[in-house]
Design a protein around this motif. Structure first.
Motif, PDB file in Angstrom:
ATOM      1  N   ARG A  80       0.760  -1.336  -0.012  1.00  0.00           N
ATOM      2  CA  ARG A  80       0.174  -0.229   0.291  1.00  0.00           C
ATOM      3  C   ARG A  80       0.952   1.349   0.115  1.00  0.00           C
ATOM      4  N   GLN A  81       2.081   1.363   0.771  1.00  0.00           N
ATOM      5  CA  GLN A  81       2.881   2.574   0.727  1.00  0.00           C
ATOM      6  C   GLN A  81       3.226   2.532  -0.544  1.00  0.00           C
ATOM      7  N   THR A  82       4.066   1.611  -0.964  1.00  0.00           N
ATOM      8  CA  THR A  82       4.515   1.569  -2.372  1.00  0.00           C
ATOM      9  C   THR A  82       3.591   2.255  -3.420  1.00  0.00           C
ATOM     10  N   SER A  83       2.287   1.743  -3.496  1.00  0.00           N
ATOM     11  CA  SER A  83       1.247   2.237  -4.242  1.00  0.00           C
ATOM     12  C   SER A  83       0.999   3.674  -4.119  1.00  0.00           C
ATOM     13  N   GLU A  84       0.922   4.164  -2.818  1.00  0.00           N
ATOM     14  CA  GLU A  84       0.770   5.469  -2.584  1.00  0.00           C
ATOM     15  C   GLU A  84       1.868   6.138  -3.165  1.00  0.00           C
ATOM     16  N   SER A  85       2.995   5.624  -2.849  1.00  0.00           N
ATOM     17  CA  SER A  85       4.297   6.549  -3.335  1.00  0.00           C
ATOM     18  C   SER A  85       4.316   6.775  -4.729  1.00  0.00           C
ATOM     19  N   THR A  86       3.788   5.670  -5.494  1.00  0.00           N
ATOM     20  CA  THR A  86       4.038   5.718  -6.882  1.00  0.00           C
ATOM     21  C   THR A  86       2.988   6.553  -7.500  1.00  0.00           C
ATOM     22  N   ASN A  87       1.483   6.430  -6.843  1.00  0.00           N
ATOM     23  CA  ASN A  87       0.692   7.381  -7.211  1.00  0.00           C
ATOM     24  C   ASN A  87       1.012   8.908  -7.224  1.00  0.00           C
ATOM     25  N   GLN A  88       1.732   9.193  -5.976  1.00  0.00           N
ATOM     26  CA  GLN A  88       1.837  10.512  -5.755  1.00  0.00           C
ATOM     27  C   GLN A  88       3.073  11.042  -6.563  1.00  0.00           C
ATOM     28  N   ARG A  89       3.906  10.167  -7.110  1.00  0.00           N
ATOM     29  CA  ARG A  89       4.964  10.475  -7.993  1.00  0.00           C
ATOM     30  C   ARG A  89       4.242  10.823  -9.535  1.00  0.00           C
ATOM     31  N   VAL A  90       3.542   9.756  -9.842  1.00  0.00           N
ATOM     32  CA  VAL A  90       2.639  10.208 -10.898  1.00  0.00           C
ATOM     33  C   VAL A  90       1.971  11.453 -11.115  1.00  0.00           C
ATOM     34  N   LEU A  91       1.062  11.975 -10.028  1.00  0.00           N
ATOM     35  CA  LEU A  91       0.761  13.112  -9.769  1.00  0.00           C
ATOM     36  C   LEU A  91       1.648  14.240 -10.017  1.00  0.00           C
ATOM     37  N   TRP A  92       2.657  14.423  -9.356  1.00  0.00           N
ATOM     38  CA  TRP A  92       3.490  15.311  -9.573  1.00  0.00           C
ATOM     39  C   TRP A  92       4.209  15.332 -10.756  1.00  0.00           C
ATOM     40  N   TRP A  93       4.570  14.340 -11.344  1.00  0.00           N
ATOM     41  CA  TRP A  93       5.024  14.564 -12.678  1.00  0.00           C
ATOM     42  C   TRP A  93       4.033  14.828 -13.775  1.00  0.00           C
ATOM     43  N   SER A  94       2.861  14.456 -13.542  1.00  0.00           N
ATOM     44  CA  SER A  94       1.802  15.088 -14.421  1.00  0.00           C
ATOM     45  C   SER A  94       1.777  16.630 -14.226  1.00  0.00           C
ATOM     46  N   ILE A  95       1.811  17.094 -13.028  1.00  0.00           N
ATOM     47  CA  ILE A  95       1.593  18.480 -12.564  1.00  0.00           C
ATOM     48  C   ILE A  95       3.148  19.160 -13.385  1.00  0.00           C
ATOM     49  N   VAL A  96       4.141  18.533 -13.192  1.00  0.00           N
ATOM     50  CA  VAL A  96       5.262  19.204 -13.867  1.00  0.00           C
ATOM     51  C   VAL A  96       5.381  19.187 -15.168  1.00  0.00           C
ATOM     52  N   GLN A  97       4.937  18.217 -15.878  1.00  0.00           N
ATOM     53  CA  GLN A  97       4.444  18.154 -17.443  1.00  0.00           C
ATOM     54  C   GLN A  97       3.525  19.219 -17.853  1.00  0.00           C
ATOM     55  N   THR A  98       2.395  19.401 -17.142  1.00  0.00           N
ATOM     56  CA  THR A  98       1.531  20.559 -17.509  1.00  0.00           C
ATOM     57  C   THR A  98       2.363  21.782 -17.195  1.00  0.00           C
ATOM     58  N   LEU A  99       2.918  22.065 -16.276  1.00  0.00           N
ATOM     59  CA  LEU A  99       3.540  23.323 -16.177  1.00  0.00           C
ATOM     60  C   LEU A  99       4.495  23.517 -17.324  1.00  0.00           C
ATOM     61  N   ILE A 100       5.341  22.571 -17.505  1.00  0.00           N
ATOM     62  CA  ILE A 100       6.218  22.771 -18.863  1.00  0.00           C
ATOM     63  C   ILE A 100       5.411  22.959 -20.077  1.00  0.00           C
ATOM     64  N   LEU A 101       4.339  22.456 -20.390  1.00  0.00           N
ATOM     65  CA  LEU A 101       3.554  22.552 -21.566  1.00  0.00           C
ATOM     66  C   LEU A 101       2.996  24.089 -21.458  1.00  0.00           C
ATOM     67  N   VAL A 102       2.636  24.366 -20.649  1.00  0.00           N
ATOM     68  CA  VAL A 102       1.961  25.887 -20.492  1.00  0.00           C
ATOM     69  C   VAL A 102       3.184  26.845 -20.636  1.00  0.00           C
ATOM     70  N   ALA A 103       4.289  26.486 -19.987  1.00  0.00           N
ATOM     71  CA  ALA A 103       5.590  27.534 -20.065  1.00  0.00           C
ATOM     72  C   ALA A 103       5.883  27.433 -21.790  1.00  0.00           C
ATOM     73  N   ILE A 104       5.975  26.265 -22.225  1.00  0.00           N
ATOM     74  CA  ILE A 104       6.440  26.304 -23.766  1.00  0.00           C
ATOM     75  C   ILE A 104       5.361  26.925 -24.449  1.00  0.00           C
ATOM     76  N   GLY A 105       4.097  26.741 -24.432  1.00  0.00           N
ATOM     77  CA  GLY A 105       2.927  27.383 -25.212  1.00  0.00           C
ATOM     78  C   GLY A 105       3.038  29.037 -24.884  1.00  0.00           C
ATOM     79  N   PHE A 106       3.420  29.532 -23.754  1.00  0.00           N
ATOM     80  CA  PHE A 106       3.567  30.801 -23.365  1.00  0.00           C
ATOM     81  C   PHE A 106       4.616  31.531 -24.099  1.00  0.00           C
ATOM     82  N   TRP A 107       5.803  30.612 -24.260  1.00  0.00           N
ATOM     83  CA  TRP A 107       7.008  31.326 -25.016  1.00  0.00           C
ATOM     84  C   TRP A 107       6.733  31.139 -26.253  1.00  0.00           C
ATOM     85  N   GLN A 108       5.986  30.339 -26.845  1.00  0.00           N
ATOM     86  CA  GLN A 108       5.946  30.243 -28.346  1.00  0.00           C
ATOM     87  C   GLN A 108       4.927  31.527 -28.755  1.00  0.00           C
ATOM     88  N   MET A 109       3.969  31.759 -27.921  1.00  0.00           N
ATOM     89  CA  MET A 109       3.130  32.732 -28.100  1.00  0.00           C
ATOM     90  C   MET A 109       3.760  34.055 -28.279  1.00  0.00           C
TER      91      MET A 109
END
Length: 218
Positions: A176-205
């Motif tokens: 359970r601890q491993t699953s929660e840790s993995t889910n948390q890492r996936v969540l943070w990685w998704s947030i980082v990816q979203t921020l990167i895409l927003v930053a790239i879009g803003f730079w391109q504009m």
């Protein structure tokens, strides 16, 4: 119905905690086995070795010169047993940490010429928990009746079942601890990816706006 379920559970524990096998090992080869063991559980391993005779083309009991080196590590890779034994013997240890224990065996053939590159057959019997007890000796020592001995066996079997249940709960908690840790890492990685895409879009504009302004298109 309860009696049937309890009997099946005892039968499963019996097969889980008693294992017997044989394997072949070369002169410089090491064989390792993994046993999942609850904490505070005694383990006894009995082994005997047979050396292949090329003339008779069969395995014969090994001489006293040949021996086995046994090493046991707990789940934390801590060595809890490291000892040289003879061609036939018994090793004993007690687990203090629940989890996978690695039991490794290899011959001391490098010290003896009688091995001569041959194959060694090792018969290994591993007993875990209450199966390490010799109830015939216990009955004779404590002068127990057949009924008293049977009750003692059942009590120790129930104790072993409880240890196994605690170990399964421990495994479930770790999973359970491993699953929660993995889910948390996936969540943070998704947030980082979203921020990167927003930053790239803003730079391109901004880059396109600067390009159009330079070309006097806007």
């Amino acid at each position: 119905m309860r009696s049937c379920v309890f009997s099946v559970l005892l039968l499963n524990v019996y097969y889980t905690f008693v294992s017997s096998l044989y394997f072949h090992i070369g002169e410089t080869e090491k064989k390792c086995f993994i046993e999942e063991i609850p904490d505070e559980t005694m383990i006894i391993g009995n082994y005997r070795t047979h050396l292949y005779d090329k003339q008779k083309e069969e395995y014969l009991p090994a001489t006293q010169g040949l021996g086995m080196f046994v090493e046991v590590k707990d789940p934390d890779e801590k060595v809890i047993l490291s000892r040289q034994y003879g061609s036939e013997g018994r090793f004993t240890f007690t687990s203090h940490t629940p989890g996978e224990h690695r039991i490794c065996l290899h011959s001391n053939s490098s010290k003896f010429a009688l091995f001569a590159g041959g194959m060694l057959r090792v018969h290994l019997d591993i007993q875990v928990g209450e199966h390490t007890n010799n109830y015939a000796e216990i009955a004779a020592k404590d002068k127990l009746t057949e009924l008293q001995l049977r009750v003692r066996q059942l009590v120790e079997q129930v104790d072993q079942i409880q240890k196994e249940q605690n170990y399964q709960r421990y495994r479930e908690e770790r999973f359970r601890q491993t699953s929660e840790s993995t889910n948390q890492r996936v969540l943070w990685w998704s947030i980082v990816q979203t921020l990167i895409l927003v930053a790239i879009g803003f730079w391109q504009m901004r880059h396109l706006k600067s390009f159009f302004e330079a070309k006097k298109l806007v």
